[in-house]
Design an enzyme around this catalytic site. Structure first.
Site: not given
Lengths: 300, 300
Positions: B47, B135, B163
């Site tokens: 993001t 990630y 994550k």
């Protein structure tokens, strides 16, 4: 666009153990390609690991290769980048240094929409003035060009050619006919995916964008010349002899295989940039065995 | 690893029209997150467009955010890069500047093998000394972590959390149980995919890595606190009210939606780096309508 026909040979970009471009090894590679009379050199393609190199490194590679080629083969160079402004800078560099065209892939991190890719390509073509080859490589970019998007892009001034991926070889003829119907006169249509390239050239494609051509250019030039002369039998005979290599390309990737070939042919001992690793010993032995099985003359 | 639990809020990285980091807008975003008492800030995540920013820009973003947070919320920062040596440099920078941990994705251009990703993560963890969060973001990297690879990575010293992406929400409970069985005691397991995160937290995940949390932190904190208190009914009630936002995330992407939200909330008028384009006017109106439909207090 005569330079965007025939064999476009994609060399690796040799890098020293200390992480610097090995310009001596690069010149050796370029010299082989010129001696084999390839129609163009696809410098800093996916095989040349362009996305792993800085702007300065890419300038150095292009300057070195152009110096060695000395006009004997035009150079088409990868100018792809995640950001549009960076791709513009790379394309301007390429034009200023003397590349004949730029290979532009839809490199992405955030998945892109068709409109975003259209804008990206349009801006790079317009702001650089470098002739642009649409580099459709879904295996690395994960972006899929639809015929509708290709139809929009081929109308953009400065976009002059497309490098298509190949899937199943029997689909090439219909793909080529369909694409030929949407591109302007003189637009160059080419294919990558070496194991399907002979069929693509026999079907009438303009260009074979070739990974193997970057390290074993002579046999690839022969396949292209046979196809261009309408001798499909000879093209298929030469292609069939390369089956052991195509099998390795599919199994362990063309990139890792050609690094091993460069070492086996005593051209250079380079490794791809990490995290990409060279082949393990067992796979290197498979490459050596495949090389030994090639008909005499092919692997020189 | 208390900072790797609860809500990890992922802000955008505001960039000015002239292409420079808008540090004033960034400080506003960080201030909102600290005021809402998020458990950590996921700076320069997907993001935050980390892959589109240079090393210098990333340093500037981290320095600015840490200065504004002033210890009120630990910062977990994206350190991913295509090259291993560059990821090491970014992770060292992050540690030196004061990040609590680094988010490391398996960013790829050439498709990577499991062994290559294992080496990449091991080298970055070892050579940087920064605690590393795996990630796993297949939508952007196109790399898929198998349970076997996760099982190898969680044993590497310095790799402290993961994550995970979420697919169908009903698979989270079994995924979490399976992953819990292969990670060491104290290893933090979290999820992204905002529309599934309430269920993930109710199921007992440690962390919600949240895109919406970066722009509307208060409601996301409430969902996390309700889940942590065992009040699934309240967590689901709050989550259900966000359905119009989740629909937009799925339709036009969470990234493009939160850029529109930042503008509608009068926080900043930033645009993502090209080729990523802001939403067209019609889609922005949909975002405005979704924002207006949120229960009072949620969208403040």
């Amino acid at each position: 666009m005569a330079f965007l026909s025939g064999l476009s040979a994609f060399p690796i970009t040799p890098i020293n153990r200390d992480g610097r471009i090995d310009t001596k090894a690069l010149r050796k590679l370029i010299k082989r390609l010129c001696a084999a009379k390839v129609d163009s050199i696809g410098l800093l393609g996916s095989t040349g690991c362009y996305m792993y190199l800085s702007r300065g490194e890419r300038r150095r590679v292009l300057t070195t290769a152009l110096g060695e080629a000395g006009g004997r083969a035009p150079i088409v160079v990868g100018v792809g980048a995640l950001r549009t402004d960076e791709a513009v800078r790379l394309a301007r560099d390429a034009k200023a240094i003397g590349a004949a065209a730029g290979l532009l892939a839809a490199v992405s991190y955030t998945p892109l929409t068709d409109d975003e890719v259209f804008e990206h390509f349009s801006v790079v073509a317009r702001e650089s003035g470098l002739p642009i080859v649409i580099y459709d490589n879904p295996a690395t970019t994960h972006f899929h060009f639809t015929p509708a998007l290709v139809g929009r892009l081929v109308k953009v001034p400065g976009i002059v050619a497309i490098k298509n991926p190949t899937g199943k070889s029997d689909a090439i003829e219909s793909h080529l006919a369909e694409q030929r119907s949407i591109v302007p006169e003189g637009f160059s249509i080419g294919y990558s995916g070496d194991w399907n390239a002979a069929e693509a050239m026999i079907a009438g494609a303009d260009t074979w964008y070739s990974v193997l051509g970057g390290i074993l250019p002579e046999v690839c030039v022969k396949i292209v010349r046979a196809s261009q002369a309408g001798d499909a039998t000879e093209a298929r005979r030469l292609d069939a002899a390369l089956t052991p290599i195509w099998d390795l390309f599919k199994q362990v990737s063309s990139l890792r295989t050609v690094y091993a070939l460069a070492e086996l042919l005593d051209i250079c001992r380079a490794e791809p940039p990490r995290p990409i690793m060279p082949l393990p010993a067992a796979a290197k032995q498979q490459v050596a065995a495949a090389l030994a099985r090639l008909p005499s003359g092919t692997g020189s």
